[in-house]
Design an enzyme around this catalytic site. Structure first.
Site: not given
Ligand code: BGC
Length: 778
Positions: A307
């Site tokens: 993530d």
């Molecule tokens: C989120 C993800 C997301 C990623 C990219 C993160 O903060 O937890 O679910 O895909 O950002 O935007």
């Protein structure tokens, strides 16, 4: 720790779970004795090509493939000179980037793709990722709302629409579906998932993966999907975002993992880790969950992405000393791509050269990434998704508006309808529409709508204005939000200004029926948006009560991204419609339901509590040893209950009404004693007993009465959407196989145990018919 500023400035932290088999060796000084082994990818049609490419790649280029950067500068403008943007630009040109996220639109994507393809030594194309969470430009309802439809065809179609628009804008890969099961409405991201149930969640996971990916990944209107966040993120303690979670093995195997497994079986090409810890080990560095289960037991052959910055956050968690150690641990665990930590690009080379990381693990990661690039067709034509004409034709196409409107109507749940206040009469009525959200064109778009334009939803006011036979007046009542409405910042609510109350009350007095649109703003749920209150924010509750005093014929239309505790409304307001945030076509969907042009059939995918203190509350709980009051009326306390509120929820999982009524009758099994392995045939008669044609979601639950681990009081094991004409009757059949009758032990083994089972069928998880059978010999 360095902090990076970018388009999305996202900070992340933790959660947890129990269960870990693999011993983690975190020393960064030596090559560990028990270095995990990469599993060979079977049936990879691109294996030869990938091998030959790998053989000419430098270690730096391999690390580059494993590195993803966030979008940074206006990429079609002049090259950046300073800071991170300049660094990223240089890395793109030097083959040190394998993927980008949040770059979008054919021109922008072409600009970065050209940098890489034309200027880097090997010219390996980027894979472009984006959060297509509930649509791209044309927005569908938030995923929790879609889950309320229980309609897998519609959900799949909605994902197809999002995929088509995103792909036509140059995107190859969505970070969806989020398949985190959650039982806690305080957590802001419940809006992004399929609710509290692993069975429903698994069906939705598969439908969304198939919708995004289609039959052929190289089709320029499909994108690779991501099952996220692996795993346990939805169990944030006290619902506070990024908090730890304590999850026992049984919950891990039976509740958390099944939707991920379903996504994997549906062919999802990537998994994303989370910000949380699992048994005190961050999932981004967790060998047990990634290496042993996902890539080992399940044989997942796509790739895993971290993530956002979750690799470097393992330092903040207190799990590793520095980014070098974080890099090593993430790769050992099985994280193939680093989203915006800069850790892989900075540390992999030294780790391998110093003999601290096995290059075979790096090769395995690169293989997986290249394979997906081949599958997408990018390796053959890096520009295949970049067609301006296609972009113009596909993005915002009218057919997509129809699809999201259909999805929006199917997502609406009728919670209450006393005195048949709904549907509204189409002529001769004075209708007062009240509430700031009623003419809001922004909030219904939800919080994940980066590619959509603000203020583009059809508002409820606009939707209702299309019904011209009535006299419609609108009053705001009270402003909802004070200050900025944005994805990045907190939303502040008006808690003081009630100056609009008198006009709203006056309008109510003069109306036959009052429709009030109240609830949460679209930016009040989503990532980083946990709440300790589940009420109607600001002064809305007071407004509701004032208006109700003036006119009892109130229809409350709720907007929200999570279950709300609306006990006063449930007690007093005669009609309540759960309308979530329904995306671009919100107002049309709501109006068509209110006026009866669409008969609602949605059912809640999450339990609505009576008050916040009941949270987490969910239908598939355990019985406890003292489930009932042993001496009703005697005020004894020795049983599992609260002193101040009953155990039951306000609205249970699976609950939802229709303008018609349904009767269940004649629940039957083909036997009452079954051999192990034998299928159980269940049938029930369903009759439409009301005055409208309608659709019912027939739900089947079981209870395994005793087991080697205690089983829940009810578990959803089947459902069917049934359309019945007024007066029509039909027999509905279900088959229960070993897949439905078993469960996972605390060691993660799937078992079906002999014993007595109960079977329940009905229109929600509480009001059901019941029968039972014996399985096997004890
Ligand atoms: C989120 C993800 C997301 C990623 C990219 C993160 O903060 O937890 O679910 O895909 O950002 O935007």
């Amino acid at each position: 720790m360095k902090i990076k500023f970018s388009y999305l400035l996202l900070f992340c932290t933790s959660l947890s779970i129990t269960a870990c088999s693999a011993q983690q060796n975190k020393t960064d000084d030596i090559m560990p004795q028990n270095e995990p082994k990469a599993v060979a990818l079977h049936n990879d049609p691109y294996a030869k090509k990938i091998d030959s490419l790998l053989s000419i790649m430098t270690l730096e280029e391999k690390a580059g493939q494993m590195n993803q950067y966030n979008g940074f500068w206006e990429v079609t403008g002049p090259a950046p000179k300073d800071g991170d943007a300049a660094l990223k630009y240089e890395h793109l040109r030097n083959g040190r980037v394998g993927s980008m996220l949040t770059v979008r639109g054919v021109d922008q994507v072409r600009a970065v793709q050209e940098l890489v393809v034309e200027e880097s030594r090997l010219g390996i194309p980027l894979i472009i990722g984006f959060d297509v969470i509930h649509g791209y430009k044309t927005l569908s309802p938030i995923p929790l709302a879609e889950a309320a439809s229980w309609d897998m065809d519609a959900i799949k179609r909605s994902a197809e629409v999002g995929a088509a628009e995103a792909a036509a804008s140059g995107i190859n890969w969505t970070f969806a579906p989020m398949v985190d099961v959650s039982r806690d409405a305080r957590w802001g991201r419940v809006m992004e998932g399929g609710g509290e149930d692993p069975y429903l969640g698994s069906k939705i996971a598969a439908a969304r993966v198939k919708g995004f990916q289609g039959e052929d990944l190289s089709d320029p209107l499909t994108v690779a999907a991501t099952a996220k966040h692996f795993a346990g993120y939805g169990f944030a303690e006290a619902g506070r975002e990024y908090n730890k979670a304590d999850i026992g093995n049984s919950t891990l195997y039976n509740i958390i993992l099944p939707p991920f497994r379903a996504a994997e079986e549906a062919g999802v090409r990537t998994f994303m880790t989370g910000f949380n810890t699992l048994d005190e080990i961050p999932v981004t560095g967790n060998e047990f969950i990634l290496r042993d289960i996902l890539k080992g037991k399940w044989g997942f052959d796509g790739f895993v992405i971290s993530d956002y910055a979750s690799i470097e956050e393992m330092v903040t968690h207190g799990f590793v000393r520095d980014e070098k150690m974080a890099t090593k641990q993430a790769i050992r665990a099985g994280v193939d791509m680093d989203m915006e930590s800069y850790s892989y690009v900075n540390e992999i080379m030294a780790l391998v050269e110093e003999g601290k990381l096995d290059e075979a693990l790096v090769d395995d990661a690169v293989r997986r990434i290249l394979r997906v690039k081949y599958e997408l067709g990018l390796m053959d034509d890096p520009y295949k998704y970049l067609d301006k004409e296609r972009e113009a034709e596909v993005v915002g196409n009218p057919a997509h508006h129809e699809a999201v409107l259909d999805m929006a109507k199917k997502s609406i749940v009728l919670l209450k309808n006393e005195r048949n206040l709904l549907p509204l009469k189409k002529n001769g009525q004075k209708i007062a529409l009240i509430g700031d959200l009623a003419d809001d064109k922004n909030s219904p778009l939800g919080s994940w709508r980066i590619a959509s334009d603000d203020n583009t939803a059809v508002s409820v006011l606009e939707g209702m204005q299309k019904y011209e036979g009535n006299e419609l007046t609108f009053e705001q009542g009270a402003q909802l939000v004070v200050g900025e409405e944005s994805f990045l910042t907190e939303v502040n609510f008006n808690t003081t200004d009630k100056s609009g109350f008198p006009a709203a009350v006056e309008a109510a007095k003069n109306a036959d029926v009052v429709v009030m649109v109240l609830g949460e703003h679209g930016f009040q749920s989503g990532e980083g948006r946990s709440r300790t209150n589940l009420d109607l924010p600001g002064v809305q509750q007071e407004l509701l009560e004032k208006v109700y005093e003036a006119n009892k014929n109130v229809v409350l239309v709720l907007n929200n991204g999570r279950p709300l505790a609306i006990d006063w409304a449930a007690e007093n307001i005669p009609a309540i419609v759960e309308a979530w945030q329904l995306g671009t076509e919100t107002g049309n969907a709501v109006a068509q339901v209110l006026y009866g042009d669409y008969n609602p059939s949605g059912k809640l995918p999450m339990t609505f509590p009576r008050n916040i203190g009941q949270t987490p509350i969910y239908y598939n709980h355990q019985n406890t040893g003292r489930p009932e009051d042993p001496a009703p009326g005697e005020e004894r306390v020795w049983w599992s209950h609260y002193m101040d509120v009953e155990n039951t929820p306000l609205y249970p999982f699976g609950y939802g009404l229709s303008y018609t009524t349904f009767n269940y009758d004649n629940l039957k099994l083909n036997k009452d004693q079954y051999e192990m392995g034998e299928d159980v045939q269940v049938s029930v008669d369903l009759t439409n007993t009301g005055n409208y044609d309608g659709k019912e979601v027939v739900q089947l639950y079981i209870r395994d009465l005793y087991g080697s681990t205690v089983r829940p009081v009810r578990e959803l094991k089947g459902f069917e959407l049934v359309n019945l004409k007024k007066g029509e009757k039909r027999t509905i059949n279900f088959t229960l196989t070993e897949d439905e009758l078993g469960f996972y032990t605390n060691d993660g083994e799937y078992v079906v145990e002999p014993g007595e089972f109960e079977v329940f069928v009905g229109g929600n998880s509480v009001e059901t018919l019941k029968t039972s059978f014996m399985l096997g010999e004890e």
